[in-house]
Design an enzyme around this catalytic site. Structure first.
Site, PDB file in Angstrom:
ATOM      1  N   GLY A 228     -27.973  17.848 -16.337  1.00  0.00           N
ATOM      2  CA  GLY A 228     -28.222  18.351 -14.977  1.00  0.00           C
ATOM      3  C   GLY A 228     -29.113  17.435 -14.162  1.00  0.00           C
ATOM      4  O   GLY A 228     -29.014  16.201 -14.241  1.00  0.00           O
TER       5      GLY A 228
ATOM      6  N   ASP B  85     -32.228  16.899 -14.474  1.00  0.00           N
ATOM      7  CA  ASP B  85     -33.121  16.148 -15.377  1.00  0.00           C
ATOM      8  C   ASP B  85     -32.471  14.818 -15.786  1.00  0.00           C
ATOM      9  O   ASP B  85     -33.093  13.743 -15.705  1.00  0.00           O
ATOM     10  CB  ASP B  85     -33.381  17.041 -16.605  1.00  0.00           C
TER      11      ASP B  85
ATOM     12  N   ILE C 206     -31.003  15.125  -5.162  1.00  0.00           N
ATOM     13  CA  ILE C 206     -32.467  15.008  -5.039  1.00  0.00           C
ATOM     14  C   ILE C 206     -32.964  13.613  -5.425  1.00  0.00           C
ATOM     15  O   ILE C 206     -34.008  13.182  -4.956  1.00  0.00           O
ATOM     16  CB  ILE C 206     -33.172  16.128  -5.859  1.00  0.00           C
TER      17      ILE C 206
ATOM     18  N   THR D  80     -31.250  27.560 -12.280  1.00  0.00           N
ATOM     19  CA  THR D  80     -29.963  28.196 -11.944  1.00  0.00           C
ATOM     20  C   THR D  80     -28.740  27.432 -12.455  1.00  0.00           C
ATOM     21  O   THR D  80     -27.605  27.803 -12.153  1.00  0.00           O
ATOM     22  CB  THR D  80     -29.814  28.423 -10.417  1.00  0.00           C
TER      23      THR D  80
HETATM   24  N1  AR6 Z   1     -29.871  16.897  -7.242  1.00  0.00           N
HETATM   25  C1  AR6 Z   1     -30.140  18.182  -6.924  1.00  0.00           C
HETATM   26  N2  AR6 Z   1     -29.766  19.236  -7.693  1.00  0.00           N
HETATM   27  C2  AR6 Z   1     -29.066  18.962  -8.805  1.00  0.00           C
HETATM   28  C3  AR6 Z   1     -28.729  17.647  -9.212  1.00  0.00           C
HETATM   29  C4  AR6 Z   1     -29.162  16.584  -8.369  1.00  0.00           C
HETATM   30  N3  AR6 Z   1     -28.919  15.299  -8.658  1.00  0.00           N
HETATM   31  N4  AR6 Z   1     -28.017  17.717 -10.384  1.00  0.00           N
HETATM   32  C5  AR6 Z   1     -27.895  19.025 -10.682  1.00  0.00           C
HETATM   33  N5  AR6 Z   1     -28.508  19.780  -9.734  1.00  0.00           N
HETATM   34  P1  AR6 Z   1     -30.004  22.287 -14.142  1.00  0.00           P
HETATM   35  P2  AR6 Z   1     -31.915  24.294 -15.169  1.00  0.00           P
HETATM   36  C6  AR6 Z   1     -28.625  21.256  -9.606  1.00  0.00           C
HETATM   37  O1  AR6 Z   1     -29.018  22.668 -15.173  1.00  0.00           O
HETATM   38  O2  AR6 Z   1     -30.972  25.396 -14.939  1.00  0.00           O
HETATM   39  C7  AR6 Z   1     -31.447  20.201 -18.387  1.00  0.00           C
HETATM   40  O3  AR6 Z   1     -30.670  19.791 -19.478  1.00  0.00           O
HETATM   41  C8  AR6 Z   1     -27.634  22.102 -10.382  1.00  0.00           C
HETATM   42  O4  AR6 Z   1     -26.382  22.133  -9.727  1.00  0.00           O
HETATM   43  O5  AR6 Z   1     -30.211  20.844 -13.850  1.00  0.00           O
HETATM   44  O6  AR6 Z   1     -33.362  24.491 -14.771  1.00  0.00           O
HETATM   45  C9  AR6 Z   1     -32.937  20.236 -18.719  1.00  0.00           C
HETATM   46  O7  AR6 Z   1     -33.310  19.221 -19.634  1.00  0.00           O
HETATM   47  C10 AR6 Z   1     -28.345  23.452 -10.326  1.00  0.00           C
HETATM   48  O8  AR6 Z   1     -28.101  24.075  -9.062  1.00  0.00           O
HETATM   49  O9  AR6 Z   1     -31.488  22.885 -14.488  1.00  0.00           O
HETATM   50  C11 AR6 Z   1     -33.098  21.603 -19.309  1.00  0.00           C
HETATM   51  O10 AR6 Z   1     -32.751  21.634 -20.682  1.00  0.00           O
HETATM   52  C12 AR6 Z   1     -29.827  23.075 -10.388  1.00  0.00           C
HETATM   53  O11 AR6 Z   1     -29.876  21.658 -10.118  1.00  0.00           O
HETATM   54  C13 AR6 Z   1     -32.121  22.448 -18.520  1.00  0.00           C
HETATM   55  O12 AR6 Z   1     -31.116  21.554 -18.062  1.00  0.00           O
HETATM   56  C14 AR6 Z   1     -30.488  23.322 -11.742  1.00  0.00           C
HETATM   57  O13 AR6 Z   1     -29.587  23.046 -12.800  1.00  0.00           O
HETATM   58  C15 AR6 Z   1     -32.755  23.085 -17.318  1.00  0.00           C
HETATM   59  O14 AR6 Z   1     -31.854  23.962 -16.718  1.00  0.00           O
END
Ligand code: AR6
Length: 167
Positions: free
Chosen positions: A31, A33, A10, A117
């Site tokens: 992730g 973020d 993204i 997720t």
């Molecule tokens: N582009 C698109 N999607 C992504 C990317 C990217 N560059 N990187 C990861 N994903 P998560 P949550 C996907 O864990 O569950 C953080 O530490 C990933 O594969 O990023 O809402 C925050 O600070 C998954 O499918 O977010 C919070 O503490 C999706 O993004 C916590 O994680 C969401 O995974 C939030 O957890």
């Protein structure tokens, strides 16, 4: 309003706004973020520090600095516990608030990641159904294209399946 499911990173999407799956502090994390903050640069964290955090299910907007997008809409998804702690309503509210804020800022093209997720462990099929349904039911003002950007093949396959079923 067109809704599309894509696979990729993204942080590479050139659009009006990308959504960040953040935490209540809005001060960064892992992730998506982590990826967004790394690419946007330290100015993003500086602006986030002025926002006073964000409630679960709500969203706040910032500039996107070194990202190709114009804005970042930071939302805080629910941590999935057992499905009996308002997880579904809170996840729906994340999508809804991001769509509303994007419209408020005259965005035409908005990109979402799969909120909650990853680290927050929301079951993917249930989360994808909420995401697609909330976006489909949204009454847009100027949004023309909403993209859900899936990072891995499995997530992509689930969102694709849900989109096919809801057509
Ligand atoms: N582009 C698109 N999607 C992504 C990317 C990217 N560059 N990187 C990861 N994903 P998560 P949550 C996907 O864990 O569950 C953080 O530490 C990933 O594969 O990023 O809402 C925050 O600070 C998954 O499918 O977010 C919070 O503490 C999706 O993004 C916590 O994680 C969401 O995974 C939030 O957890």
């Amino acid at each position: 309003m067109e809704i599309i499911i894509t696979k990729g990173d993204i942080t590479e999407i050139k659009c009006d706004a990308i959504v960040n799956a953040a935490n209540n502090s809005l001060l960064g994390g892992g992730g998506v973020d982590g990826a967004i903050h790394r690419k946007a640069g330290p100015e993003l964290l500086k602006e986030c520090r002025t926002l006073g955090g964000c409630a679960t299910g709500d969203a706040k907007i910032t500039k996107a600095y070194h990202l190709p997008a114009k804005y970042v809409i930071h939302t805080v998804g629910p941590v999935y516990r057992d499905g009996h702690h308002d997880e579904a309503q809170l996840l729906e509210s994340c999508y809804q608030r991001c769509l509303e804020i994007a419209d408020e800022y005259n965005c035409h093209h908005l990109a979402f990641p799969s909120i909650s997720t990853g680290a927050y462990r929301y079951p993917i099929l249930a989360a994808a159904k909420i995401a697609v349904l909330t976006i489909q039911n949204y009454q847009e003002k100027c949004l023309k294209k909403v993209e859900i950007v899936c990072f891995d093949d499995y997530t992509y396959s689930i969102y694709k399946k849900v989109m096919e079923e809801k057509k």
